[in-house]
Scaffold this active site. Structure first.
Site, PDB file in Angstrom:
ATOM      1  CB  CYS A 131      -1.136   0.005   1.176  1.00 58.99           C
ATOM      2  SG  CYS A 131      -2.047  -1.450   1.461  1.00 58.99           S
ATOM      3  NE  ARG A 167       4.501   1.686  -0.457  1.00 61.88           N
ATOM      4  CZ  ARG A 167       5.685   1.245   0.065  1.00 61.88           C
ATOM      5  NH1 ARG A 167       6.776   1.667  -0.291  1.00 61.88           N
ATOM      6  NH2 ARG A 167       5.532   0.936   1.421  1.00 61.88           N
ATOM      7  CD1 TRP A 211      -0.491  -5.703  -3.748  1.00 62.32           C
ATOM      8  CD2 TRP A 211      -0.341  -6.680  -1.788  1.00 62.32           C
ATOM      9  NE1 TRP A 211      -0.128  -7.153  -3.930  1.00 62.32           N
ATOM     10  CE2 TRP A 211      -0.216  -7.947  -2.577  1.00 62.32           C
ATOM     11  CE3 TRP A 211      -0.481  -7.043  -0.155  1.00 62.32           C
ATOM     12  CZ2 TRP A 211       0.329  -9.166  -2.160  1.00 62.32           C
ATOM     13  CZ3 TRP A 211      -0.230  -8.266   0.134  1.00 62.32           C
ATOM     14  CH2 TRP A 211       0.146  -9.299  -0.839  1.00 62.32           C
ATOM     15  CG  ASN A 264       1.984   0.769   3.984  1.00 59.04           C
ATOM     16  OD1 ASN A 264       1.848  -0.434   3.552  1.00 59.04           O
ATOM     17  ND2 ASN A 264       3.308   1.017   3.997  1.00 59.04           N
ATOM     18  N   GLY A 265       0.460  -1.176   6.342  1.00 59.52           N
ATOM     19  CA  GLY A 265       0.784  -2.216   7.516  1.00 59.52           C
ATOM     20  C   GLY A 265      -0.151  -3.159   7.970  1.00 59.52           C
ATOM     21  CD  GLU A 317      16.500 -11.423 -10.976  1.00 59.09           C
ATOM     22  OE1 GLU A 317      16.125 -12.134  -9.923  1.00 59.09           O
ATOM     23  OE2 GLU A 317      15.913 -10.408 -11.266  1.00 59.09           O
ATOM     24  CE  LYS A 372      12.711  -9.496 -12.770  1.00 64.39           C
ATOM     25  NZ  LYS A 372      13.295  -9.325 -11.595  1.00 64.39           N
ATOM     26  CD  GLU A 377       9.056 -10.056 -10.744  1.00 62.93           C
ATOM     27  OE1 GLU A 377       8.738  -9.865  -9.900  1.00 62.93           O
ATOM     28  OE2 GLU A 377      10.350 -10.109 -10.978  1.00 62.93           O
ATOM     29  CG  HIS A 427      18.879 -36.154  -9.747  1.00 63.97           C
ATOM     30  ND1 HIS A 427      19.437 -37.298  -9.413  1.00 63.97           N
ATOM     31  CD2 HIS A 427      20.164 -35.172 -10.472  1.00 63.97           C
ATOM     32  CE1 HIS A 427      20.856 -37.206  -9.903  1.00 63.97           C
ATOM     33  NE2 HIS A 427      21.123 -36.147 -10.313  1.00 63.97           N
ATOM     34  CE  LYS A 486      10.770  -1.683  -7.406  1.00 64.17           C
ATOM     35  NZ  LYS A 486      11.148  -2.775  -7.850  1.00 64.17           N
TER      36      LYS A 486
HETATM   37  O1  M6R Z   1      13.122  -4.343  -1.677  1.00 65.25           O
HETATM   38  P1  M6R Z   1      13.635  -5.640  -1.668  1.00 65.25           P
HETATM   39  O2  M6R Z   1      14.830  -5.791  -2.513  1.00 65.25           O
HETATM   40  O3  M6R Z   1      13.512  -6.009  -0.425  1.00 65.25           O
HETATM   41  O4  M6R Z   1      12.595  -6.638  -2.460  1.00 65.25           O
HETATM   42  C1  M6R Z   1      12.778  -8.074  -2.404  1.00 65.25           C
HETATM   43  C2  M6R Z   1      11.874  -8.635  -3.411  1.00 65.25           C
HETATM   44  O5  M6R Z   1      10.446  -8.484  -3.101  1.00 65.25           O
HETATM   45  C3  M6R Z   1      12.190  -8.372  -5.002  1.00 65.25           C
HETATM   46  O6  M6R Z   1      13.295  -8.462  -5.136  1.00 65.25           O
HETATM   47  C4  M6R Z   1      10.977  -8.979  -5.852  1.00 65.25           C
HETATM   48  O7  M6R Z   1      11.497 -10.412  -6.037  1.00 65.25           O
HETATM   49  C5  M6R Z   1      11.034  -8.473  -7.220  1.00 65.25           C
HETATM   50  N1  M6R Z   1       9.645  -8.204  -7.405  1.00 65.25           N
HETATM   51  C6  M6R Z   1      11.740  -8.958  -8.280  1.00 65.25           C
HETATM   52  O8  M6R Z   1      11.517  -8.651  -9.605  1.00 65.25           O
END
Ligand code: M6R
Length: 622
Positions: free
Chosen positions: A2, A27, A76, A112-113, A495, A499, A502, A518, A617
């Protein structure tokens, strides 16, 4: 998750609130709302389910809601489905329907929280005659503020501090009291909140980009503190209600950095910003060809004494840790363990007080990473944070901070922050290796010199983007994609796979290439795309063998390797080359085509690249 914003001053609040929320939509984006007060009149609340643009259209971009003091929220969902009723702001009093319109409430607020004991508070307030209109935890805290405010006949600051003592959880809370026009009160515990100071106007926001256009002068409100915001003035209070002082900090980011700058999506803009972000991060600690960690606060003596390293992070930052593990262990010969923060915090890990915990986080607000940091500190282990957001909770609580200089990252899928984190880890590995006597002077200088070529080499990889776009279009309807590699190439595969899934919603998995046999190989069918990453020469042939194994079972192969390995074209159906570099640094180059693959498949599928479904995010809740 949020995002919250607030404004009090002489200008019209609603357009400023909507503009601020547009910078915070990363957010959360399942509903949004604002509350605005026009002079002494009660707050007018307008909320809408869906993206912010729905709310902005309802309000004619803010023109339909006059007033110079207000709050805004983009959500969110945690407690309660995405709906108009569950959208913020929430109010203390009675309201009609889903809480929109002029409200005669004494308290109106956004949050937020997570309030962990909200059920118990809700039941107590129901017994005291309060009516609830939403399923949110937030409504409980707003009504509790109102309850204390009236029961004890106290002022806003005391009502908030009493509430803070009663609730458990995390919050950045902003409220307006009907009796205090032109004023906003905020309270904070473990959720991000900054206050912007302008000429005769004051702002609040969950993150800097929301207010950069208006001011670069910000206050960081501490944990368990309250602030009173009036036009151009801010007063801070501790939990006892005693006034305390904070100074403003000037933010170096400029407002352009939070705009798309001609790109269709923030993600592509941020992919293109990688050379600059990596260069800036390098420049922050490389002086005259040598690494100087003075700004990080790490002395040579401390480096020599490190017995073990535990890297803790989430998501992509965790993937950086996986890569760093290989590089630090090889260059500095320090045992490294990498852990997901969400596991670490509940595992009672064995930590050596002479060890070092490294927490990696772009936002500096990820709840699990922050909790892991606190756990390590509580056990007396020093914590070094690699963080992008200055003044974030992790940056403030860590013993030492290595700031990555990626600038604001808006797209939910990280790209430039990931790349700067990799570089920060490479720099630490090289310096640790040198200080501990494992790297000769000549090798040390050569590694740093090579690291300084990375920004240019990333730019060269970006020149190949049309080929990747073409290839991505062919696989826009893929059901499954597998990424395989060994060693550092496995770290890159993790990674690349994240990408992909997501932002394109294509199921993908990363496998250590030798592990496929395996079990996972049974998933390979005719036409399944398998992306082999082969940047490590000593592992090249091994991974080629694994690619051949899946090809003979019908897989369609993409090979990602360095220039010179042209024989890859005999095995792979499509090959992408990256410039040659020191193998330790290859992840910085190899990740770029994989970022582009995820991006272009998402675009080809017509998806919202910057705001993928169900994600936010900053994951500021567990
Ligand atoms: O703000 P942070 O780097 O702690 O966030 C960690 C993850 O939430 C962040 O890297 C997430 O996996 C991204 N959406 C990946 O693209």
């Amino acid at each position: 998750m949020c995002g919250i914003v607030g404004f009090t001053g002489e200008k019209q609040a609603a357009p400023i609130l909507l503009d601020g929320l547009s910078k915070l939509e990363y957010r959360g984006y399942d509903s949004a709302g604002i509350a605005v007060r026009d002079g002494d009149a009660p707050a007018e609340v307008v909320k809408a389910k869906g993206r912010l643009k729905v709310l902005a259209e309802m309000l004619d971009d803010g023109k339909a809601l006059p007033g110079t003091c207000g709050l805004g929220h983009t959500r969110w969902a945690t407690h309660g489905e995405p709906s108009k009723a569950n959208a913020h702001p929430h109010v203390s009093g009675n309201c009609t329907g889903s809480g929109s319109g002029a409200v005669e409430s004494d308290v109106v607020g956004v949050h937020n929280g997570i309030i962990e004991n909200y059920q118990e508070i809700r039941e107590k307030l129901l017994r005291r005659g309060y009516t609830f209109y939403s399923d949110t935890d937030t409504e409980s805290i707003i009504k509790l503020v109102d309850y204390y405010y009236k029961k004890y006949g106290i002022g806003p600051v005391d009502a908030l501090t009493r509430t803070m003592v009663r609730v458990r959880g995390s919050y950045a809370l902003a409220v307006m009291f009907k009796d205090y026009p032109g004023e906003i009160y905020v309270a904070r515990k473990d959720s991000p909140l900054i206050i912007g100071a302008g000429e005769g106007e004051t702002f609040l926001a969950s993150d800097v980009p929301a207010i950069l256009k208006y001011t670069r002068s910000v206050y960081y409100i501490g944990n368990l503190e309250v602030a009173r915001l009036t036009p151009g003035e801010v007063h801070f209070f501790d939990l006892n209600g005693d006034e305390i002082q904070h100074d403003t900090v000037e933010i170096a980011w400029d407002s352009e950095a939070a705009e798309k700058g001609g790109f269709e999506h923030f993600m592509m803009k941020e992919i293109y910003e990688q050379p600059r972000a990596v260069q800036d991060t390098l420049n922050s600690v490389v002086k005259e060809g040598r690494i100087d960690l003075t700004s990080v606060g790490l002395t040579d003596e401390e480096i020599r004494d490190i017995s073990q390293i535990t890297i803790v992070a989430c998501g992509s930052a965790y993937h950086v840790g996986v890569a760093a593990q290989y590089v630090i262990e090889e260059l500095a010969r320090i045992p490294v363990r990498v852990e997901l923060a969400s596991e670490f915090r509940y595992r009672k890990p064995l930590l050596d007080p002479k060890g070092l915990v490294i927490v990696i986080s772009q936002s500096g607000e990820t709840a699990d990473s922050l909790a892991a940091l606190r756990e390590a500190k509580q056990r007396g282990v020093p914590v070094l944070a690699i963080v992008n957001v200055v003044g974030s909770s992790i940056a403030r609580e860590a013993d030492k901070v290595f700031y990555t200089l990626a600038g604001p990252e808006i797209a939910v899928a990280t790209t430039k922050a990931y790349s700067t984190q990799l570089i920060a880890c490479d720099l630490l590995a090289i310096q640790f290796g040198r200080v501990r006597g494992l790297l000769e002077e000549e090798r040390y200088l050569a590694l740093i010199a090579e690291l300084q070529t990375i920004p240019n080499k990333i730019s060269r990889v970006l020149k190949d983007k049309e080929r990747i776009q073409w290839f991505a279009a062919k696989f826009a309807n893929a059901q499954d994609i597998f990424f395989i590699g060994r060693g550092l190439d496995y770290a890159i595969s993790l990674e690349g796979s994240l990408k992909m899934k997501e932002i394109s919603y294509v199921h993908s998995e990363a496998y250590a290439a030798g592990e496929l046999k395996h079990g996972t190989i049974s998933l390979i069918e005719d036409g399944t795309l398998v992306i082999g990453v082969l940047t490590q020469d000593h592992l090249y042939e091994k991974t080629v063998s694994n690619m051949v194994e899946v090809k003979s079972r019908g897989a369609y192969l993409m090979g990602l390797t360095s220039y010179g390995h042209y024989e890859m074209e005999d095995t792979a159906n499509f090959t992408v080359y990256i410039p040659k570099t020191e193998e330790y640094f290859a992840p910085s180059l190899a990740v770029v085509p994989l970022q582009l693959m995820g991006y272009y498949i998402s675009v080809a599928r017509g998806l919202d690249v910057d705001k993928p479904r169900n994600l936010a995010k900053s994951v500021t809740v567990e």
